[in-house]
Design a protein around this motif. Structure first.
Motif, mmCIF file in Angstrom:
data_model
loop_
_atom_site.group_PDB
_atom_site.id
_atom_site.type_symbol
_atom_site.label_atom_id
_atom_site.label_comp_id
_atom_site.label_asym_id
_atom_site.label_seq_id
_atom_site.Cartn_x
_atom_site.Cartn_y
_atom_site.Cartn_z
ATOM 1 N N TYR A 182 -4.438 0.817 8.168
ATOM 2 C CA TYR A 182 -5.365 1.357 7.382
ATOM 3 C C TYR A 182 -6.587 1.790 8.104
ATOM 4 C CZ TYR A 182 -2.941 0.515 2.746
ATOM 5 O OH TYR A 182 -2.074 0.528 1.865
ATOM 6 N N ASN A 183 -6.809 1.615 9.316
ATOM 7 C CA ASN A 183 -7.973 2.098 9.798
ATOM 8 C C ASN A 183 -7.956 3.537 10.411
ATOM 9 O OD1 ASN A 183 -9.938 2.204 11.919
ATOM 10 N ND2 ASN A 183 -9.015 0.750 13.268
ATOM 11 N N PHE A 184 -8.798 4.390 9.826
ATOM 12 C CA PHE A 184 -8.712 5.826 9.968
ATOM 13 C C PHE A 184 -9.362 5.973 11.256
ATOM 14 C CE2 PHE A 184 -7.689 6.215 5.466
ATOM 15 C CZ PHE A 184 -7.117 7.492 5.463
ATOM 16 N N ASN A 185 -10.082 5.097 11.678
ATOM 17 C CA ASN A 185 -10.591 5.284 13.205
ATOM 18 C C ASN A 185 -9.787 5.076 14.255
ATOM 19 O OD1 ASN A 185 -13.148 6.313 12.061
ATOM 20 N ND2 ASN A 185 -14.020 4.035 11.779
ATOM 21 N N TYR A 204 -1.665 4.814 7.490
ATOM 22 C CA TYR A 204 -0.772 4.623 6.458
ATOM 23 C C TYR A 204 -0.381 5.702 5.556
ATOM 24 C CZ TYR A 204 -4.515 4.271 2.789
ATOM 25 O OH TYR A 204 -5.475 4.691 2.086
ATOM 26 N N LEU A 205 -1.528 6.763 5.495
ATOM 27 C CA LEU A 205 -1.073 7.766 4.644
ATOM 28 C C LEU A 205 -0.312 8.866 5.165
ATOM 29 C CD1 LEU A 205 -4.886 8.468 2.976
ATOM 30 C CD2 LEU A 205 -2.667 8.161 1.682
ATOM 31 N N ILE A 256 -5.609 -5.444 1.362
ATOM 32 C CA ILE A 256 -4.632 -6.282 0.531
ATOM 33 C C ILE A 256 -4.468 -5.685 -0.935
ATOM 34 C CG2 ILE A 256 -3.582 -8.431 -0.308
ATOM 35 C CD1 ILE A 256 -5.062 -9.750 2.148
ATOM 36 N N ASP A 257 -5.410 -5.466 -1.323
ATOM 37 C CA ASP A 257 -5.600 -4.815 -2.842
ATOM 38 C C ASP A 257 -5.022 -3.533 -3.003
ATOM 39 O OD1 ASP A 257 -6.314 -7.262 -4.269
ATOM 40 O OD2 ASP A 257 -8.302 -6.779 -3.620
ATOM 41 N N GLN A 258 -5.404 -2.917 -1.893
ATOM 42 C CA GLN A 258 -4.972 -1.234 -1.727
ATOM 43 C C GLN A 258 -3.568 -1.171 -1.393
ATOM 44 O OE1 GLN A 258 -7.003 1.047 1.200
ATOM 45 N NE2 GLN A 258 -6.628 2.945 0.005
ATOM 46 N N GLN A 259 -2.918 -1.873 -0.615
ATOM 47 C CA GLN A 259 -1.603 -2.143 -0.500
ATOM 48 C C GLN A 259 -0.782 -2.391 -1.943
ATOM 49 O OE1 GLN A 259 -1.135 -5.084 2.515
ATOM 50 N NE2 GLN A 259 -0.790 -3.717 4.177
ATOM 51 N N LEU A 302 -12.690 -13.335 11.606
ATOM 52 C CA LEU A 302 -11.278 -13.449 12.123
ATOM 53 C C LEU A 302 -10.961 -13.447 13.618
ATOM 54 C CD1 LEU A 302 -9.685 -11.206 9.380
ATOM 55 C CD2 LEU A 302 -10.162 -13.759 9.381
ATOM 56 N N SER A 303 -10.076 -13.940 14.046
ATOM 57 C CA SER A 303 -9.649 -13.851 15.467
ATOM 58 C C SER A 303 -9.190 -12.514 15.907
ATOM 59 C CB SER A 303 -8.946 -15.015 16.254
ATOM 60 O OG SER A 303 -7.759 -15.047 15.215
ATOM 61 N N SER A 304 -8.434 -11.786 14.841
ATOM 62 C CA SER A 304 -8.018 -10.513 15.130
ATOM 63 C C SER A 304 -8.564 -9.430 14.518
ATOM 64 C CB SER A 304 -6.561 -10.723 14.737
ATOM 65 O OG SER A 304 -6.398 -11.079 13.510
ATOM 66 N N SER A 305 -8.405 -8.067 14.499
ATOM 67 C CA SER A 305 -8.729 -7.116 14.038
ATOM 68 C C SER A 305 -8.452 -7.162 12.602
ATOM 69 C CB SER A 305 -7.999 -5.632 14.640
ATOM 70 O OG SER A 305 -8.452 -4.549 13.522
ATOM 71 N N PRO A 306 -9.646 -6.709 11.668
ATOM 72 C CA PRO A 306 -9.620 -6.935 10.138
ATOM 73 C C PRO A 306 -8.364 -6.005 9.625
ATOM 74 C CG PRO A 306 -11.617 -5.623 10.596
ATOM 75 C CD PRO A 306 -10.852 -6.375 12.091
ATOM 76 N N TYR A 307 -7.975 -5.258 10.389
ATOM 77 C CA TYR A 307 -7.005 -4.152 9.909
ATOM 78 C C TYR A 307 -5.541 -4.647 10.584
ATOM 79 C CZ TYR A 307 -10.701 -0.670 9.350
ATOM 80 O OH TYR A 307 -11.773 0.092 9.153
ATOM 81 N N SER A 308 -5.203 -5.709 11.050
ATOM 82 C CA SER A 308 -4.097 -6.207 11.606
ATOM 83 C C SER A 308 -3.279 -7.046 10.606
ATOM 84 C CB SER A 308 -4.160 -6.961 12.904
ATOM 85 O OG SER A 308 -5.060 -8.250 12.721
#
Length: 859
Positions: A558-561, A752-753, A685-688, A653-659
């Motif tokens: 979900y990371n567009f960047n 994802y898109l 999570i809500d968007q998924q 978190l210890s990992s990327s928020p998108y992972s």
């Protein structure tokens, strides 16, 4: 044919009408760019858990538009007046006075710590400090002023014993002050160095009348005016008398300035700063400054720009005045720099025009047609920009992604429709028809196919309207495609009729024979596919099933960047933050506890702190009883209370928020239903959950729409089945190939898109070829058997369809040359899918499938 004949006969009025239309939309076209939006925002249902959490914390945790200044200096490298602290605070003052529209405030580790100190050293605490310090200062002046003055005067006499009385008199001694008399008497009984004798003469017994003996060593004749020494003594007295420790730096700041916090951080740096505050702003090599605006994140304030995007250029200039190596980043900065970067890619569409002209030239052997493609594609783009203007009026902004996608789609379909009509015109001329008959037949037969195809494409693309955050896509593409269909079907036949045969190179208009058609490679491939139709169908279905499974299970982000070029300063800034602070520094997880539901809040909060810290994937956290990586036994949790009702934990978190690992961590926290969890990962999570339902419904809807349009147009269910299964194969395998390219060649995650947009657009555009080919097959079936009609239909349309496919692949594939990951991935996927569709599905699968479905009619 009567309507077509009238259209051609009235060609001059029709051309004039279109000229008026183009002139009328020109103001809208010129203003359309003001609505282009270069930001990417995650759209979440307002009733979701993450949205509920954001509403609760909005008063304490800003969700406003913001920029982040990454200052590449250590906050601990210098702590005095000319330090990083002073320059950062000066920068903040400059931002405050800059007049940047919608500017609200800025925060740094220094301003935040200064505010905390000001809050701490206020009210009763400040009064106590000043009162105690004043007493210490008064007493020290009484005890040490005369001895200090005496020492100065005595030095003038060489510190001789015989000059003591003279020095005393010069110091103002008149015999009336008992303390001064005792000092002089004690001095006569001392020996040694002058300074030592002076200090010994300050009688301990007399000092006890004013200051506790344990504090005397802090003050001497030689430092009694020192603010630090006085502050140290004051600190000790407060500690002994009132039972709480207060470092001398806080005392000095409180008595030296009306702004203790500012004085502290510019003189003592970050000494004593709480870890939760320091970890928010400061790392080993960089410190962060947050520039916050008064408008919500994602809200347009200037055309389609957010406040942070509109302010980026000015803020960046101000920052450069204080820190040469600072980087301004954040969503607004990335949007601004993406805009600048993509603007440099405008030449790609110029090259695309040239490619279209060359393709048309060799496909039709007509340089005049090559000129026409410039004109019609240009008008199509103007109509598209006008549709963007309308969408801007309705939705207030249009995504830059749909802007570039629209340009590529319109260039592709406008050239495709032009080629289809003119190739049919040329074919009829080669068959011996008169100019009038040829253009009328082309306008009628090809126009009918274009209407069916255009309606299918427009309605299919309109389904974007039902995706949250993509309403502008659906509206713009729908209006623009229908406008292009109207342009090609209403204007092109009259224009072509003006040229007649002169539109084409005369030597290339020789009559075509049946034998020429049968010698075509497309005819031979079609005939072989029909001969082995069941093997072809089985192979396509088997491979297609595997591709379809991959389509629905391929990993996405979900990371567009993701994959943005390092050449963008804002991207480098984000990477620095991630490297020094951790992957989730900007996007922590917020955990909210409803205190009103807890019978014993302290015990419950202590348990929550232990539970949260034990969840795998949590690097550190701050909140009630939670300080970094430790759970404390005692906590004043009032500082973490929101609205007197909720307690807030902030987790990193210890990992990327998108992972996926971050998503799994947050899902585990959300499984505790008494907690409300917010933050970026929670919103993903809500968007998924939201998308899994919406996208499934949309994919089913577009299949039904295409099936109905094609089925009703040709009055059969068989052609829609052929078209939809063929496109599904190319879409699914394109997605898998794109994933491999992104993962192993581009080294970036698949957004994802992409699969969804690929599905919607290619199912829409794929119907172009289907309609064109089926139309030709149906025409042949009126006089030929099934097998021959299929072969001739594929052969007669083969060159045109292949050219159309290449044109569309290059047009949409041109997006891959724009240095924005989303557009690059979209462009690559279009190239792969359209080439598969053109050279495998249409030429091999279509003949086999159609012949199998209509085998009873085969001669």
């Amino acid at each position: 044919m009567q309507p077509v004949r009238k259209l051609i006969r009235r060609r001059i009025p029709i051309i004039v009408i279109w000229v008026v239309i183009v002139l009328a939309i020109t103001p809208a076209v010129l203003d359309s760019s003001h609505y282009i939006n270069y930001s990417n925002q995650v759209v979440v249902n307002s009733k979701s858990e993450s949205a509920q959490a954001q509403r609760i914390i909005s008063s304490d945790v800003s969700n406003n538009s913001s920029l982040i200044v990454v200052i590449q200096e250590s906050s601990w490298s210098s702590v005095w007046a000319n330090s990083t602290a002073q320059r950062v605070l000066q920068l903040q003052s400059a931002l405050q006075a800059s007049g940047v529209p919608h500017y609200s405030h800025s925060t740094s580790v220094y301003s935040a710590y200064a505010s905390l100190i000001d809050k701490y050293l206020s009210g009763k605490a400040l009064s106590l400090i000043k009162e105690t310090y004043g007493e210490v200062q008064s007493n020290s002046n009484y005890l040490f002023t005369f001895p200090h003055t005496f020492y100065t005067e005595w030095s003038k006499y060489g510190f001789s014993n015989s000059s003591i009385s003279l020095a005393a008199k010069a110091s103002g001694f008149n015999g009336n002050n008992s303390y001064e008399a005792a000092f002089l008497q004690n001095l006569n009984m001392t020996a040694g160095m002058p300074g030592q004798r002076i200090e010994e003469a300050v009688s301990i017994s007399l000092v006890k009348n004013y200051i506790n003996d344990s504090l005397v060593p802090e003050l001497t004749v030689f430092n009694y005016t020192s603010v630090r020494a006085l502050s140290e003594v004051t600190s000790g007295i407060i500690s002994e008398a009132y039972g709480f420790n207060l470092d001398w730096q806080y005392i000095e700041s409180a008595v030296s300035s009306s702004d203790p916090g500012y004085f502290f951080v510019t003189h003592f740096g970050l000494s004593g700063i709480p870890s939760f505050l320091n970890s928010t702003y400061d790392a080993s090599n960089i410190t962060l400054l947050y520039v916050v605006f008064s408008t919500p994140s994602g809200k347009d304030v200037q055309g389609s720009e957010t406040a942070s995007e509109a302010a980026y250029s000015k803020v960046n200039a101000i920052v450069r005045g204080y820190f040469d190596n600072a980087i301004v980043t954040g969503n607004g900065a990335i949007a601004y720099e993406t805009n600048q970067q993509t603007a440099k890619s405008g030449f790609i569409f110029g090259l695309l025009f040239i490619f279209l002209a060359i393709s048309i030239l060799f496909a039709l052997w007509s340089w005049k047609s090559a000129v026409l493609v410039f004109i019609f594609s240009g008008i199509s783009l103007l109509l598209g920009m006008a549709s963007e203007f309308l969408a801007g009026l309705i939705f207030h902004s249009v995504s830059f992604i749909v802007n570039y996608t629209l340009e590529a789609v319109l260039l592709g379909i406008s050239a495709d429709y032009l080629l289809f009509i003119l190739s049919r015109f040329r074919e009829e001329l080669r068959a011996g028809r008169s100019e009038q008959e040829a253009i009328e037949t082309a306008a009628k037969e090809s126009g009918k196919s274009i209407l069916v195809s255009g309606l299918t494409v427009a309605l299919s693309l309109f389904t974007f309207y039902f995706i949250p955050g993509f309403r502008d896509w659906g509206f713009v593409l729908f209006v623009a495609v229908l406008s292009t269909v109207a342009l090609e079907t209403l204007l092109l036949p009259p224009v072509a009729s003006i040229f007649g045969k002169r539109l084409f190179i005369q030597g290339k208009l020789r009559p075509a024979s049946v034998e020429d058609t049968r010698k075509s490679a497309f005819y031979r491939i079609s005939d072989r596919s029909i001969g082995k139709r069941y093997a072809v169908i089985a192979a396509v279905m088997l491979i297609g099933t595997a591709g379809a499974y991959g389509f629905f299970h391929v990993p996405t982000t979900y990371n567009f960047n993701t994959g943005l070029p390092e050449s963008l300063p804002a991207v480098r800034g984000l990477n620095l933050i991630q490297s020094d602070f951790g992957a989730s520094q900007i996007y922590p997880v917020y955990v909210i506890v409803n205190l009103s539901s807890l019978p014993d809040p302290e015990s419950a909060l202590h348990s929550y702190a232990q539970m949260l810290l034990s969840v795998p994937g949590i690097a550190r956290g701050y909140g009630p009883y939670l300080n970094g990586t430790e759970v404390s036994s005692g906590s004043n949790y009032s500082q973490f209370v929101i609205g007197h009702r909720y307690a807030l934990y902030t987790l990193y978190l210890s990992s990327s928020p998108y992972s996926q690992s971050a998503i799994d961590t947050v899902k585990e926290i959300r499984s505790e239903r008494s907690l409300i969890v917010g933050g970026l990962t929670s919103s993903i999570i809500d968007q998924q959950a939201q998308n899994s339902k919406i996208y499934s419904e949309l994919e089913a809807l577009i299949v039904v729409v295409i099936g109905l349009v094609i089925g009703l147009s040709f009055r059969t269910w068989k052609y829609p089945l052929v078209s939809l299964t063929g496109v599904l194969f190319s879409v699914s395998w394109s997605t898998l190939i794109l994933y491999a390219v992104s993962r192993y060649l581009l080294h970036e995650a698949l957004i994802y898109l992409i699969p969804v947009i690929l599905f919607l657009i290619l199912f829409s555009l794929g119907s172009d070829y289907t309609v064109f080919i089926i139309s030709r097959i149906n025409e042949n079936r009126r006089s030929l058997g099934l097998r021959e009609s299929i072969n001739r239909g594929i052969a007669s349309s083969g060159r045109t369809v292949s050219t159309l496919g290449i044109i569309l692949a290059v047009s949409l594939g041109s997006l891959s040359a724009i240095p924005v990951p989303f557009l690059q991935q979209l462009g690559i996927s279009f190239i792969i899918s359209l080439l598969l569709d053109t050279f495998l599905i249409r030429t091999v699968y279509f003949p086999a499938m159609i012949s199998a479905l209509y085998r009873r009619q085969e001669n």
